[in-house]
Structure formats: structure tokens, C-alpha cells
Scaffold this motif. Structure first.
Motif, PDB file in Angstrom:
ATOM      1  N   GLU A 117      -7.308   3.842   2.512  1.00 54.50           N
ATOM      2  CA  GLU A 117      -6.491   2.661   2.781  1.00 54.50           C
ATOM      3  C   GLU A 117      -5.753   2.733   4.109  1.00 54.50           C
ATOM      4  O   GLU A 117      -5.330   1.724   4.653  1.00 54.50           O
ATOM      5  CB  GLU A 117      -5.484   2.479   1.636  1.00 54.50           C
ATOM      6  CG  GLU A 117      -6.211   2.276   0.335  1.00 54.50           C
ATOM      7  CD  GLU A 117      -5.302   2.161  -0.881  1.00 54.50           C
ATOM      8  OE1 GLU A 117      -5.813   1.807  -1.938  1.00 54.50           O
ATOM      9  OE2 GLU A 117      -4.096   2.427  -0.778  1.00 54.50           O
ATOM     10  N   ARG A 151      -7.912   8.720  -1.886  1.00 57.46           N
ATOM     11  CA  ARG A 151      -7.558   7.296  -2.064  1.00 57.46           C
ATOM     12  C   ARG A 151      -6.718   6.804  -0.894  1.00 57.46           C
ATOM     13  O   ARG A 151      -6.922   5.719  -0.360  1.00 57.46           O
ATOM     14  CB  ARG A 151      -6.732   7.105  -3.337  1.00 57.46           C
ATOM     15  CG  ARG A 151      -7.483   7.270  -4.627  1.00 57.46           C
ATOM     16  CD  ARG A 151      -6.617   6.755  -5.786  1.00 57.46           C
ATOM     17  NE  ARG A 151      -6.462   5.316  -5.705  1.00 57.46           N
ATOM     18  CZ  ARG A 151      -7.329   4.447  -6.202  1.00 57.46           C
ATOM     19  NH1 ARG A 151      -8.396   4.879  -6.829  1.00 57.46           N
ATOM     20  NH2 ARG A 151      -7.148   3.152  -6.086  1.00 57.46           N
ATOM     21  N   ASP A 191       0.834  -1.214   0.000  1.00 63.46           N
ATOM     22  CA  ASP A 191       0.000   0.000   0.000  1.00 63.46           C
ATOM     23  C   ASP A 191       0.862   1.253   0.000  1.00 63.46           C
ATOM     24  O   ASP A 191       0.567   2.229  -0.683  1.00 63.46           O
ATOM     25  CB  ASP A 191      -0.884   0.044   1.254  1.00 63.46           C
ATOM     26  CG  ASP A 191      -2.215  -0.671   1.049  1.00 63.46           C
ATOM     27  OD1 ASP A 191      -2.503  -1.138  -0.064  1.00 63.46           O
ATOM     28  OD2 ASP A 191      -2.977  -0.756   2.036  1.00 63.46           O
ATOM     29  N   PHE A 235      -6.744   0.805   7.629  1.00 62.70           N
ATOM     30  CA  PHE A 235      -6.256  -0.586   7.757  1.00 62.70           C
ATOM     31  C   PHE A 235      -4.868  -0.583   8.406  1.00 62.70           C
ATOM     32  O   PHE A 235      -4.573  -1.399   9.277  1.00 62.70           O
ATOM     33  CB  PHE A 235      -6.267  -1.250   6.366  1.00 62.70           C
ATOM     34  CG  PHE A 235      -5.170  -2.245   6.076  1.00 62.70           C
ATOM     35  CD1 PHE A 235      -4.955  -3.343   6.917  1.00 62.70           C
ATOM     36  CD2 PHE A 235      -4.368  -2.116   4.949  1.00 62.70           C
ATOM     37  CE1 PHE A 235      -3.942  -4.276   6.638  1.00 62.70           C
ATOM     38  CE2 PHE A 235      -3.361  -3.035   4.669  1.00 62.70           C
ATOM     39  CZ  PHE A 235      -3.154  -4.117   5.515  1.00 62.70           C
ATOM     40  N   HIS A 236      -4.024   0.358   8.003  1.00 63.21           N
ATOM     41  CA  HIS A 236      -2.658   0.387   8.511  1.00 63.21           C
ATOM     42  C   HIS A 236      -2.626   0.635  10.014  1.00 63.21           C
ATOM     43  O   HIS A 236      -1.901  -0.007  10.751  1.00 63.21           O
ATOM     44  CB  HIS A 236      -1.852   1.497   7.817  1.00 63.21           C
ATOM     45  CG  HIS A 236      -1.715   1.282   6.346  1.00 63.21           C
ATOM     46  ND1 HIS A 236      -1.082   2.178   5.530  1.00 63.21           N
ATOM     47  CD2 HIS A 236      -2.132   0.273   5.550  1.00 63.21           C
ATOM     48  CE1 HIS A 236      -1.113   1.729   4.286  1.00 63.21           C
ATOM     49  NE2 HIS A 236      -1.749   0.576   4.273  1.00 63.21           N
ATOM     50  N   ARG A 238      -6.372  -2.789  -5.667  1.00 61.61           N
ATOM     51  CA  ARG A 238      -5.980  -3.718  -4.609  1.00 61.61           C
ATOM     52  C   ARG A 238      -7.148  -4.111  -3.710  1.00 61.61           C
ATOM     53  O   ARG A 238      -7.039  -5.035  -2.921  1.00 61.61           O
ATOM     54  CB  ARG A 238      -4.860  -3.103  -3.747  1.00 61.61           C
ATOM     55  CG  ARG A 238      -3.506  -3.044  -4.433  1.00 61.61           C
ATOM     56  CD  ARG A 238      -2.383  -2.808  -3.435  1.00 61.61           C
ATOM     57  NE  ARG A 238      -2.567  -1.585  -2.677  1.00 61.61           N
ATOM     58  CZ  ARG A 238      -2.297  -0.372  -3.139  1.00 61.61           C
ATOM     59  NH1 ARG A 238      -1.819  -0.220  -4.355  1.00 61.61           N
ATOM     60  NH2 ARG A 238      -2.482   0.692  -2.387  1.00 61.61           N
ATOM     61  N   ARG A 239      -8.254  -3.370  -3.801  1.00 68.25           N
ATOM     62  CA  ARG A 239      -9.392  -3.674  -2.932  1.00 68.25           C
ATOM     63  C   ARG A 239     -10.685  -3.795  -3.740  1.00 68.25           C
ATOM     64  O   ARG A 239     -11.676  -3.125  -3.449  1.00 68.25           O
ATOM     65  CB  ARG A 239      -9.522  -2.603  -1.847  1.00 68.25           C
ATOM     66  CG  ARG A 239      -8.397  -2.698  -0.821  1.00 68.25           C
ATOM     67  CD  ARG A 239      -8.418  -1.579   0.184  1.00 68.25           C
ATOM     68  NE  ARG A 239      -7.404  -1.753   1.202  1.00 68.25           N
ATOM     69  CZ  ARG A 239      -6.132  -1.449   1.066  1.00 68.25           C
ATOM     70  NH1 ARG A 239      -5.693  -0.959  -0.079  1.00 68.25           N
ATOM     71  NH2 ARG A 239      -5.280  -1.647   2.061  1.00 68.25           N
TER      72      ARG A 239
END
Lengths: 332, 94
Positions: free
Chosen positions: A171, A167, A88, A174-175, B44-45
Motif C-alpha cells: 500500500e 501488506r 491507510d 501509493f503514498h 480497501r483494495r
């Protein structure tokens, strides 16, 4: 997060602005997004390239301290998760380099500036990851601080930067959660594991606070950047928010924040806390942190060792293209 | 010094039945690698069911400075919108 000391250019009072500059500022004040080919002051463009570039560099250099633990993750599942997280970060770097490229700078130019030390990346990645709990602390604190900074940047005035931030923010959570999950496991484990978790928190607490950049009174470039909406909150505002969010999370883990001055302040509705050692921050930024040399060395080595591969794929693409052209001509 | 890989614009169809939509760009040596890289970077998702890649230099864009005159014809024709017409209430839904 990741842009801590971005020099801002072209600050001037409204009465000294040209008509074009006034119209531009008015668009920003109305909340309009600025898009790549539109007119913008040179200082806006330069400051953005610097900020987005620094941010992108931080994403890819940030892969290194975590990559360090991929081969030594305690279980296959942890390893797969960490791998996905590090992947990621590469993606985040790429979104940001792409956004910077729309301002007329090439990715190779930006990488060259990183490798030659002319552009910076976040100070946080110049600290070592010594044990597995550090990977938990990095996800929890470093990505937590990054989210604090990046969520408001989704509203930044430059369209491609704003879209990259949207974007990335999707993500990023999650990290942070995977980091906190590691910390929960360690903190509820054996006394030795809990001690490792506490040690990781002790070492990463102040470097995480430094991620927001110097105190507002020493942050000379904030005013212009905020007028342009390429910075939304001040460094101290974000730092305070981060501390307020993190203190109860540490409490849940049964870990203590390494700050004897930490105290709830009823009046401001937030925690009072000690400032990090700013001389350490400036030393790390200047290249004298514990891992600066190692990080930059790894980046340069990866770039140089990958040259044959980049050239090879390009040569293959050119050859295939000329073959296609030849067969098209033969068919005509 | 090696030359930089060309830039590609990436378009993803998020779900069946939707248009491909521009999601960003990336560098790749050729179209095939651009699709593979786009898969890794932008889906990726489960963000997509189909990918288009277009060389960035193949795109011709309208000029922002001519935005006014270019879109004037549509701005000046308000009667193209249904709300321009008043329909009496007793006519019912139209």
C-alpha cells in the motif's frame, strides 16, 4: 522507518547460549520464520514488542500531520486521496498492533505506554506541516524513507511482523507517488508555488534522513537485532540508498537538496551528503521537538474522548448477546 | 478504565472459487462490527468477496512443541506421494 532507537536485549556470544537459544538462532540463520506460540528467547520477544510497537505508534501518530490538511486540501480529489492515505496509515497501525499482540502484549497496554511517553514513535512526526507542499514532501520523502526501511523488513524473522510488512509495502507505494504528484504540480506551478515546494524540501530533508536512526557507529543495538533478523540493513546503508534514490527525483522537480556538500562519489557509486544534526535528533526523540506536545496531546485527547464510544459499543454488544441468550433459552 | 474490545481473527475469500484465508486480526465489540471493521482494514483494495470473523479465543491450535510427533505419521509414509512409484517410460503419462 519508524523504529529508530530500539533497545535490543539479550545479546550474547554463541558459546554462552543455552541449547534452546542455539537451536533458535540456527532456525533464524536457515531463514525459517518464527511463529507466535513457538519458543523464543525473552530478549527476542521484548525487542520485537518494542520495535513493532514503536512502528505501530509511528503509523497512527503519522496520521496527525497529514490529517491537519484534509479539510484544506486544494481540490476535492486531493482531499479524497489524502483521506484514503490517512486511512491507510490507521490500517498499517492496526496490522502492526495485531502483530505485536501475538507476542503477548495487549493493544491497550501499548497505547498506554505511548500516551504516558514510555514508548516512542518516529521523530519525523514531531515536525509541523505548514503548507500544502509539506503534504507533498511528506508523501515523497517520509513515505519514501519508510519504504526503504520496510521493504527489507518483509524478510524479517518473525512471521506476523513479516506478513504485516508485506501488506504495508503493497500500500505504501501509493503514498509516495501521491506525494511526488503533489510536488510535481507545485514545482511546475507559479514561482510562489515552486518556492513553497522548495521550502518544504528544505525543512523535511534532514528530518527525513534522521528517520533511519543514528549513524552505525552510534547504533549500539543493531548487532543483536541483525543477528535475529528483526533488522535487515544498517541505518547508514538505508540512508545512503535513500539519498541515492531521492537526488535524481529532486532534480527532475527542479528543486535543490539543501546540502552544499552533496556530491557524486564515483568510487562508491553513490552520493556524498551531510549528516543531519544528531543533537537535534536526540532532542526530538527526548520529547523536545517542535510538535511533540501537540502530537501526544492529540493522541491522548482522541483516546479519552473516544472512551464513551468504545464503552457504548461494548455495552450494546453485551446487551444484544444477553438478549440472544434469553431468547435461545425461551425457545428450548 | 474501559475494557478492551475482544479480538477477532479475520478470514477473507479473495476471489470466487478460493478458500477463505486468514489475513490477520482486529478488535471489535461484536461480530457485526468485526465484519465492518474487517471490510475497512483488510479489503480497501478489492481484496475480497466474502469475510468470516471468528473470536480469537474460539480457535484451538496444535502445539508447536508437539510438531514432530503430531506430523510424524505423514512424514513416515512416503508411498503416499506418486513419485514413490517408478513407472516405466514406455507406459506413457500416468
Amino acid at each position: 522507518m519508524y523504529a529508530q532507537l530500539v533497545k535490543s536485549e539479550g545479546a550474547k556470544p554463541r558459546e554462552e547460549m543455552t541449547a534452546e537459544e542455539i537451536a533458535f538462532q540456527d532456525r533464524i540463520d536457515r531463514g525459517e520464520k518464527i511463529e507466535p506460540k513457538e519458543w523464543m528467547p525473552d530478549g527476542y520477544r521484548k525487542t520485537l514488542i518494542r520495535q513493532i510497537g514503536q512502528h505501530a505508534h509511528s503509523e497512527i501518530v503519522g496520521q496527525l500531520p497529514e490529517g491537519n490538511w484534509i479539510t484544506r486540501a486544494p481540490t476535492l480529489e486531493r482531499k479524497a486521496i489524502l483521506l484514503a492515505k490517512v486511512q491507510d496509515e490507521a490500517g498499517h497501525g492496526l496490522y502492526l498492533y495485531s502483530a505485536a499482540e501475538t507476542l503477548g502484549v495487549s493493544r491497550d497496554e501499548l497505547l498506554e505506554k505511548l500516551h504516558s511517553g514510555n514508548m516512542k514513535y518516529s521523530s519525523i512526526f514531531n515536525y509541523p506541516t505548514l503548507n500544502w507542499a509539506d503534504i507533498g514532501a511528506v508523501g515523497w520523502l517520509v513515505d519514501g524513507a519508510a519504504i526503504m526501511n520496510q521493504v527489507p523488513l518483509q524478510r524479517t524473522s518473525y512471521g506476523p511482523y513479516s506478513r504485516a510488512m508485506i501488506r504495508i509495502c503493497k500500500e505504501e507505494s501509493f503514498h509516495q507517488r501521491q506525494g511526488y504528484d503533489i510536488m510535481m504540480k507545485m514545482a511546475s506551478g507559479t514561482p510562489e508555488q515552486k518556492a513553497m515546494a522548495q521550502d518544504a524540501l528544505n525543512r523535511f530533508w534532514y528530518p527525513a534522513l534522521m528517520m533511519f536512526g543514528p549513524s552505525d557507529k552510534d547504533s549500539v543495538h543493531s548487532v543483536q537485532s541483525m543477528a535475529w533478523k528483526i533488522k535487515i540493513n544498517t541505518n547508514d546503508e538505508l540512508r545512503q540508498k535513500f539519498v541515492d534514490q531521492t537526488v535524481p527525483q529532486a532534480k527532475y522537480l527542479g528543486l535543490s537538496i539543501p546540502d552544499e556538500n552533496l556530491a557524486w562519489n564515483e568510487e562508491k557509486g553513490g552520493w556524498d551528503f551531510s549528516e543531519p544534526d544528531w543533537s537535534e535528533f536526540f532532542a526530538v526523540i527526548a520529547g523536545n521537538g517542535p510538535c511533540n506536545e501537540e502530537r501526544l496531546g492529540a493522541r491522548v485527547k482522541a483516546w479519552e474522548d473516544g472512551a464513551w464510544f468504545r464503552d457504548g459499543l461494548m455495552a450494546h454488544a453485551e446487551k444484544a448477546e444477553s438478549r440472544r441468550r434469553a431468547s435461545r433459552m425461551a425457545a428450548e | 478504565m474501559s475494557s478492551e474490545w475482544p479480538l477477532w481473527e479475520i478470514f477473507i475469500r479473495g476471489q470466487h472459487g478460493l478458500n477463505h484465508r486468514h489475513v490477520g486480526s482486529l478488535h471489535a465489540p461484536d461480530a457485526e462490527m468485526a465484519i465492518r471493521n474487517a471490510r475497512d482494514v483488510y479489503t480497501r483494495r478489492n481484496e475480497g468477496v466474502s469475510i468470516w470473523v471468528v473470536p480469537s479465543n474460539s480457535i484451538t491450535a496444535s502445539s508447536p512443541s508437539e510438531k514432530g510427533p503430531l506430523f510424524e505419521p505423514s512424514n513416515s509414509k512416503v508411498y503416499r506421494h506418486p513419485t514413490f512409484f517408478d513407472i516405466p517410460e514406455e507406459v506413457g503419462h500416468m
